[in-house]
Scaffold this active site. Structure first.
Site, short mmCIF file in Angstrom:
data_model
loop_
_atom_site.label_atom_id
_atom_site.label_comp_id
_atom_site.label_asym_id
_atom_site.label_seq_id
_atom_site.Cartn_x
_atom_site.Cartn_y
_atom_site.Cartn_z
N HIS A 1 0.82 -1.22 0.00
CA HIS A 1 0.00 0.00 0.00
C HIS A 1 0.85 1.26 0.00
O HIS A 1 0.40 2.32 0.42
CB HIS A 1 -0.98 -0.03 1.19
CG HIS A 1 -2.03 -1.08 1.06
ND1 HIS A 1 -2.80 -1.53 2.10
CD2 HIS A 1 -2.45 -1.79 -0.04
CE1 HIS A 1 -3.65 -2.46 1.67
NE2 HIS A 1 -3.44 -2.64 0.38
N CYS B 1 3.98 20.33 -7.50
CA CYS B 1 4.96 19.51 -8.22
C CYS B 1 5.99 20.42 -8.89
O CYS B 1 5.63 21.42 -9.52
CB CYS B 1 4.24 18.68 -9.26
SG CYS B 1 5.33 17.81 -10.40
N GLY C 1 -1.54 -9.31 12.50
CA GLY C 1 -2.11 -7.98 12.75
C GLY C 1 -2.85 -7.38 11.58
O GLY C 1 -2.79 -6.18 11.37
N PRO D 1 -5.08 -10.81 18.12
CA PRO D 1 -5.87 -11.02 19.34
C PRO D 1 -7.35 -11.29 19.04
O PRO D 1 -8.06 -11.83 19.88
CB PRO D 1 -5.72 -9.71 20.12
CG PRO D 1 -4.98 -8.75 19.25
CD PRO D 1 -4.52 -9.46 18.01
N1 APR Z 1 -1.10 -7.47 17.60
C1 APR Z 1 -1.64 -8.13 16.52
N2 APR Z 1 -2.77 -7.74 15.93
C2 APR Z 1 -3.42 -6.68 16.43
C3 APR Z 1 -2.92 -5.94 17.54
C4 APR Z 1 -1.71 -6.39 18.12
N3 APR Z 1 -1.18 -5.77 19.18
N4 APR Z 1 -3.78 -4.91 17.79
C5 APR Z 1 -4.76 -5.00 16.88
N5 APR Z 1 -4.55 -6.06 16.06
C6 APR Z 1 -5.35 -6.52 14.92
C7 APR Z 1 -6.83 -6.22 14.99
O1 APR Z 1 -7.50 -7.24 15.71
C8 APR Z 1 -7.20 -6.19 13.51
O2 APR Z 1 -7.55 -7.49 13.05
O3 APR Z 1 -4.88 -5.79 13.80
C9 APR Z 1 -5.91 -5.75 12.82
C10 APR Z 1 -5.92 -4.35 12.26
O4 APR Z 1 -6.84 -4.30 11.24
P1 APR Z 1 -6.99 -3.01 10.30
O5 APR Z 1 -7.04 -1.78 11.11
O6 APR Z 1 -8.12 -3.33 9.38
O7 APR Z 1 -5.61 -2.96 9.52
P2 APR Z 1 -5.14 -3.69 8.21
O8 APR Z 1 -5.64 -5.11 8.16
O9 APR Z 1 -3.69 -3.46 8.09
O10 APR Z 1 -5.89 -2.84 7.11
C11 APR Z 1 -5.66 -3.13 5.77
O11 APR Z 1 -6.86 -1.21 5.05
O12 APR Z 1 -7.28 0.95 5.69
C12 APR Z 1 -6.66 0.17 4.76
O13 APR Z 1 -4.78 0.55 3.41
C13 APR Z 1 -5.18 0.41 4.75
O14 APR Z 1 -3.34 -1.12 4.78
C14 APR Z 1 -4.59 -0.84 5.34
C15 APR Z 1 -5.63 -1.89 4.95
#
Ligand code: APR
Length: 254
Positions: free
Chosen positions: A121, A157, A197, A224
């Site tokens: 991303h 730019c 995560g 978690p």
């Molecule tokens: N350790 C592991 N996992 C964790 C922790 C932790 N300490 N704290 C939270 N989580 C988990 C949550 O349970 C959740 O499933 O991390 C996840 C975060 O999810 P999102 O916020 O949806 O993040 P992500 O999956 O990276 O999102 C994907 O969406 O918004 C867009 O482009 C953005 O790259 C991002 C993409």
């Protein structure tokens, strides 16, 4: 430690020859970077992250969106990698055929010692022109944003003077093709994929663990919470990355 990491997971890691570590916002959460599903505060309180991370939002209000990314860049620069990022780098050092594939736009994997994470991303640190895509320099110095954030007019730019935009992938945009192809190639040829995560909700990134499973790799998930990737995983380790990943490394090799 035994309660965090069953021996099946330790054995899978110890025996793996090519590991893909697929990460999302959760791995940076314990460094103090909010995930996308966390509520925003300050100037951003009225918005959710998905509403700010679109080409339409930038077109409608470039200063709001540029300000939000400058605030995030400032935050990313202030925080430090945690034990989860360090454990990922330790796995790469131990298993030379490993590849880190991240959805995160921070640089915490690099700062923990991962040599070349694939950023599906994009990055907070590679702005470019919104019209001609010419790479733009980062504003001078660290992003010194107030805690509550602020609007900030994007620079123009140098080549065509259109507004500069963050070098990230917004909702509705294509992933950088070569990066995604490398990630798919790594996932289809690994013997173990660790998904850490991530909510597994955002496509096509969320295909990466599924590709690995389809090509016969074992999948270990660290989160978690339950996610839609639970059924894809052979082992679900329910806990925070900064505790579970070091415990997994320890259980595999020490
Ligand atoms: N350790 C592991 N996992 C964790 C922790 C932790 N300490 N704290 C939270 N989580 C988990 C949550 O349970 C959740 O499933 O991390 C996840 C975060 O999810 P999102 O916020 O949806 O993040 P992500 O999956 O990276 O999102 C994907 O969406 O918004 C867009 O482009 C953005 O790259 C991002 C993409």
């Amino acid at each position: 430690m035994g309660d965090l990491v069953p021996s099946e997971a330790a054995t899978l890691l110890r025996q793996a020859r090519r590991v893909v570590i697929f990460t999302g916002a959760g791995i940076s959460a314990e460094s103090g970077v909010p995930t996308f599903r966390d509520a925003l505060t300050g100037l951003w309180e009225r918005f959710d992250a998905a509403a700010l991370a679109t080409p339409e939002a930038f077109q409608d209000d470039p200063a709001l969106v540029w300000g939000w990314y400058e605030w995030r860049r400032g935050l990313a620069q202030r925080v430090r990698p945690n034990a989860g990022h360090e454990a990922v780098a330790a796995i790469e050092a131990r298993v030379p055929g490993s590849v880190v594939v991240t959805q995160n736009v921070d640089d915490l994997h690099e700062r923990a010692g991962s040599p070349a994470p694939l950023h599906l991303h994009g990055s907070l640190f590679t702005p470019r022109c919104s019209a001609c895509a010419h790479p733009a320099p980062l504003p001078d110095g660290p992003a010194d944003e107030p805690a509550d954030g602020r609007r900030a007019t994007p620079p123009g730019c140098a080549r065509c003077s259109a507004p500069v935009r963050p070098g990230v992938v917004w909702f509705g945009e294509a992933l950088p093709e070569a990066v995604f192809e490398s990630a798919v190639e790594a996932a289809s040829s690994c013997d173990l994929l660790l998904t850490v995560g991530t909510s597994g909700l955002v496509y096509p990134a969320a295909e990466i663990p599924q590709v690995a499973a389809r090509f016969g790799a074992a999948v270990i998930q660290v989160n978690p919470q339950e996610t839609p990737l639970d059924p894809v995983a052979d082992v679900n380790l329910r806990g925070p990355a900064a505790r579970v990943l070091p415990a997994l490394v320890e259980a595999a090799w020490h």
